[in-house]
Design a protein around this motif. Structure first.
Motif, PDB file in Angstrom:
ATOM      1  N   GLU A 148     -18.889  25.665  34.709  1.00 47.98           N
ATOM      2  CA  GLU A 148     -19.229  24.562  35.853  1.00 47.98           C
ATOM      3  C   GLU A 148     -18.720  23.145  35.125  1.00 47.98           C
ATOM      4  O   GLU A 148     -20.071  22.120  36.363  1.00 47.98           O
ATOM      5  CB  GLU A 148     -20.386  24.873  36.933  1.00 47.98           C
ATOM      6  CG  GLU A 148     -21.107  26.239  37.106  1.00 47.98           C
ATOM      7  CD  GLU A 148     -20.362  26.365  38.278  1.00 47.98           C
ATOM      8  OE1 GLU A 148     -19.475  26.042  38.602  1.00 47.98           O
ATOM      9  OE2 GLU A 148     -19.966  27.897  38.274  1.00 47.98           O
ATOM     10  N   LEU A 158     -30.810  19.325  47.649  1.00 41.52           N
ATOM     11  CA  LEU A 158     -31.676  19.862  47.781  1.00 41.52           C
ATOM     12  C   LEU A 158     -33.221  19.610  47.593  1.00 41.52           C
ATOM     13  O   LEU A 158     -32.739  20.348  46.195  1.00 41.52           O
ATOM     14  CB  LEU A 158     -31.480  21.071  48.877  1.00 41.52           C
ATOM     15  CG  LEU A 158     -30.080  21.209  49.987  1.00 41.52           C
ATOM     16  CD1 LEU A 158     -29.840  22.579  50.819  1.00 41.52           C
ATOM     17  CD2 LEU A 158     -29.898  20.046  50.720  1.00 41.52           C
ATOM     18  N   THR A 194     -14.861  25.714  45.181  1.00 41.28           N
ATOM     19  CA  THR A 194     -15.631  26.329  46.639  1.00 41.28           C
ATOM     20  C   THR A 194     -14.670  25.090  47.468  1.00 41.28           C
ATOM     21  O   THR A 194     -14.492  25.887  49.008  1.00 41.28           O
ATOM     22  CB  THR A 194     -17.472  25.749  46.519  1.00 41.28           C
ATOM     23  OG1 THR A 194     -17.738  25.859  45.654  1.00 41.28           O
ATOM     24  CG2 THR A 194     -17.429  26.677  48.300  1.00 41.28           C
ATOM     25  N   LYS A 244     -19.784  18.240  47.901  1.00 45.18           N
ATOM     26  CA  LYS A 244     -19.884  19.928  47.474  1.00 45.18           C
ATOM     27  C   LYS A 244     -20.564  20.823  48.623  1.00 45.18           C
ATOM     28  O   LYS A 244     -20.252  19.682  50.109  1.00 45.18           O
ATOM     29  CB  LYS A 244     -21.479  19.953  47.162  1.00 45.18           C
ATOM     30  CG  LYS A 244     -22.021  19.494  45.635  1.00 45.18           C
ATOM     31  CD  LYS A 244     -21.080  20.779  44.944  1.00 45.18           C
ATOM     32  CE  LYS A 244     -20.884  19.909  42.908  1.00 45.18           C
ATOM     33  NZ  LYS A 244     -20.770  21.472  41.836  1.00 45.18           N
ATOM     34  N   ASP A 245     -20.449  21.794  48.879  1.00 44.95           N
ATOM     35  CA  ASP A 245     -20.508  22.727  50.201  1.00 44.95           C
ATOM     36  C   ASP A 245     -22.096  22.283  50.926  1.00 44.95           C
ATOM     37  O   ASP A 245     -22.206  23.064  51.870  1.00 44.95           O
ATOM     38  CB  ASP A 245     -20.267  24.326  50.331  1.00 44.95           C
ATOM     39  CG  ASP A 245     -21.422  24.735  49.103  1.00 44.95           C
ATOM     40  OD1 ASP A 245     -22.472  24.515  48.820  1.00 44.95           O
ATOM     41  OD2 ASP A 245     -21.269  26.121  49.514  1.00 44.95           O
ATOM     42  N   LYS A 298     -14.819  14.103  42.603  1.00 43.27           N
ATOM     43  CA  LYS A 298     -14.728  15.341  41.629  1.00 43.27           C
ATOM     44  C   LYS A 298     -14.896  16.855  42.886  1.00 43.27           C
ATOM     45  O   LYS A 298     -15.516  16.282  44.263  1.00 43.27           O
ATOM     46  CB  LYS A 298     -15.742  15.326  41.010  1.00 43.27           C
ATOM     47  CG  LYS A 298     -15.530  17.248  40.543  1.00 43.27           C
ATOM     48  CD  LYS A 298     -16.696  17.836  40.446  1.00 43.27           C
ATOM     49  CE  LYS A 298     -15.949  19.370  40.291  1.00 43.27           C
ATOM     50  NZ  LYS A 298     -17.403  20.211  40.921  1.00 43.27           N
TER      51      LYS A 298
END
Ligand code: ADP
Ligand code: ASP
Ligand code: MG
Length: 427
Positions: free
Chosen positions: A207, A235, A11, A229-230, A7
């Motif tokens: 989202e 995290l 971004t 993701k970026d 996916k």
């Protein structure tokens, strides 16, 4: 067949160089695969502006639409003009009917509820994005089949947050999409959007394309699901609110749900259940550093518990008391939950004492003002705005002490592994 699901969110598709990067990543993955894409960049927000403009008759919706068209045209131009100038024209022609569709909403008098118009207009962001990406991949030799997921995922008509009819959608998937997949296939489709049985577009909540990816992974018994993701992975804290965050190598499904439910927006909270139910590993990887390991969410053998911090901003803490000093017990709670249900308020935290019942929820003005007015008909209502919920999992007392000492805490709840604090938000 070992199918992988990938996916790519807005971004990762925000401009032509980023789309080229996504194409490189796709080329390096094992086939067969299903690729799910979101609307490009901030296009969902931009389309929301058209909806507001059409519905509330403010600003100029045509100007909003023009900016959106220009944004996509620029991307198309950059992707195709150098080596495939005719293709650019072809793609523009393909997406043209969708812009016309939005124009019809702009030019006609409003005759449907806000949410229904929202879903018809906003869903076009995903359709247009997927057409451009699919065409670009085909042009450079990454052959793929484009599918309109709205024909597969069928929902109720709870606009803007529709519920997927899983058995029906699973059947549609097996009947119409599965036969298209062979060893060498790439099936490319959209996240976030679906449709009612009467062919109106619906959306699954902002989202929501992570959730679509999880559903499709569930339908095909995927080998694994990768969400690009970026960030380097999940995290231990939201980098927008915390410094010195660390990447987590592996997480249990359980901890992932608890983190995402309480604000770790890196994955949509609904994503975990479908993949947990079939024991499918979920990888969260960086599209900026695709060769790094990322985070894997699964059933680890030796799980090292890591302290994680999730932050839910823009909350309101509402405290209720009976008007006559009676205990806030079953009858009052029953009434309170009826009202909560009637207003579709999602409770993020609650606590009661003999005379008081407190709830913390997102401070969404449109819902909260009438909700409080209704509560005031039955109870004495106090509230605190500008609060946030900080959730810490696997905390230690020393660590907790270090965190709370300079904060104004309005409410606290603890178990052995989990602490939640309602704090005054920093201005
Ligand atoms: P998408 O492009 O798929 O929509 P998002 O921008 O919604 O991706 O999600 C990625 C962002 O989630 C990160 O840039 C980061 O700011 C935010 N985020 C919040 N909590 C966490 C967390 N615990 N770990 C990693 N990222 C987080
Ligand atoms: N495009 C939608 C949004 O921005 C869905 C998604 O990106 O997941 O909310
Ligand atoms: Mg997003």
């Amino acid at each position: 067949m070992n199918i992988n699901v990938h996916k790519f969110g807005g971004t990762s598709l925000k401009d032509a160089p980023f789309i080229i990067n996504v194409a490189n990543i796709i080329q390096q993955q094992n086939k067969p695969m299903i690729v799910i894409v979101s609307a490009m960049g901030k296009m969902t927000n931009a389309l929301e502006e058209i909806v507001k403009s059409v519905f509330y008759k403010k600003d100029n919706p045509t100007e909003h639409l023009q900016k959106i068209k220009n944004y996509h045209s620029e991307i198309i131009y950059q992707l195709f003009h150098l080596h495939h100038p005719y293709k650019a024209k072809e793609v523009e022609t393909q997406i043209h009917p969708y812009w016309q569709n939005i124009e019809q909403y702009i030019n006609q008098p409003v005759s449907s509820p806000y949410g229904q118009i929202y879903d018809q207009i906003v869903s076009i962001g995903e359709i247009v994005s997927s057409i451009i990406v699919s065409e670009y991949l085909n042009t450079i030799g990454i052959y793929n089949t484009w599918a309109d997921i709205r024909k597969i995922l069928i929902t109720d008509n709870h606009w803007r947050a529709a519920s997927v009819n899983i058995p029906l959608s699973q059947n549609n998937f097996s009947e119409y999409l599965l036969p298209l997949i062979n060893d060498q296939s790439i099936l490319l489709t959209q996240g976030f959007i679906a449709s009612t049985a009467h062919h109106y577009s619906t959306t699954l909540g902002r989202e929501g394309s992570d959730y679509t990816a999880a559903l499709l992974a569930y339908f095909v018994d995927a080998k694994e699901l990768t969400i690009w993701k970026d960030v380097d992975g999940v995290l231990n804290a939201d980098p927008r609110y915390f410094k010195n965050t660390q990447k987590i190598d592996e997480l249990t499904y359980y901890d992932a749900i608890e983190m995402t439910y309480y604000g770790a927006t890196v994955i949509h909270p609904n994503t975990i259940k479908p993949i947990q139910n079939k024991n499918i590993p979920l990888k969260v990887k960086s599209f900026l550093n695709p060769s790094t390991q990322g985070t894997i969410i699964h059933h680890p053998k030796n799980y090292q518990k890591i302290t994680t911090y999730s932050y839910l901003p823009h909350q309101i803490l509402i405290s209720l008391q009976s008007n006559d000093y009676s205990f806030f017990a079953e009858t009052h709670l029953h009434k309170t939950f009826q009202i909560i249900n009637d207003f579709s308020v999602k409770i993020n935290l609650m606590q009661n004492t003999a005379l008081n019942f407190s709830i913390c929820t997102t401070n969404d003005e449109i819902i909260i003002h009438p909700f409080i007015r209704e509560l005031q008909k039955h109870f004495k209502v106090l509230f605190n705005e500008n609060v946030a919920i900080l959730t810490i999992r696997h905390y230690t007392p020393t660590l907790l002490q270090a965190i709370v000492h300079d904060k104004e805490i309005l409410l606290e709840q603890r178990t052995r592994h989990h602490v939640q604090l309602v704090l005054k938000e920093k201005k």
